[in-house]
Design an enzyme around this catalytic site. Structure first.
Site, PDB file in Angstrom:
ATOM      1  N   CYS A  36       0.825  -1.217   0.000  1.00  0.00           N
ATOM      2  CA  CYS A  36       0.000   0.000   0.000  1.00  0.00           C
ATOM      3  C   CYS A  36       0.863   1.274   0.000  1.00  0.00           C
ATOM      4  O   CYS A  36       1.414   1.638   1.042  1.00  0.00           O
ATOM      5  CB  CYS A  36      -0.896  -0.057   1.246  1.00  0.00           C
ATOM      6  SG  CYS A  36      -1.728   1.458   1.677  1.00  0.00           S
ATOM      7  N   CYS A  39       0.175   3.897   2.659  1.00  0.00           N
ATOM      8  CA  CYS A  39       0.597   3.437   3.988  1.00  0.00           C
ATOM      9  C   CYS A  39       2.044   3.851   4.258  1.00  0.00           C
ATOM     10  O   CYS A  39       2.391   4.258   5.369  1.00  0.00           O
ATOM     11  CB  CYS A  39       0.465   1.924   4.100  1.00  0.00           C
ATOM     12  SG  CYS A  39      -1.224   1.307   3.932  1.00  0.00           S
TER      13      CYS A  39
END
Length: 112
Positions: A36, A39
């Site tokens: 991600c 993230c």
């Protein structure tokens, strides 16, 4: 001397209750995954918040792919998802990478 990144510790399905729910201070938990990109963008922001709020706010991360039980329990559907826990209860959820100032304002609002 403790660095910013050392203040942000990882938790697992197995130790989540002890490391998050049983803590006396508010705990901000970052649900993330290796794949991600947002993230990874928010990680340095969380490290700065952990350093600035040391003693009043604990920051923890949990790899949602490696620890699916906790993510399912708190209905994490998108990553990153940040959940603020107070006295073991979720009080606010923030989805997506956000600038530090906005995230701190939202945390402060939730703690009022």
């Amino acid at each position: 001397m403790i660095t910013e990144t050392e203040l942000v510790r990882s938790v697992t399905d197995e130790n989540f209750a002890d490391q998050v729910l049983a803590r006396p201070e508010p705990v901000l938990v970052d649900f993330w995954a290796q794949w991600c990109p947002p993230c990874h963008m928010i990680a340095p922001v969380l490290a700065k918040i952990a350093a600035e709020r040391a003693g009043t706010l604990t920051v923890r991360t949990i790899d949602n792919d490696a620890n699916p039980v906790t993510g399912a329990r708190f209905r994490v559907m998108s990553l990153p998802t940040l959940i603020l826990f107070v006295a073991g209860e979720p009080v606010a959820t923030f989805v997506g990478a956000q600038p530090k100032a906005r995230l701190l304002a939202r945390i402060d609002d939730a703690l009022r």
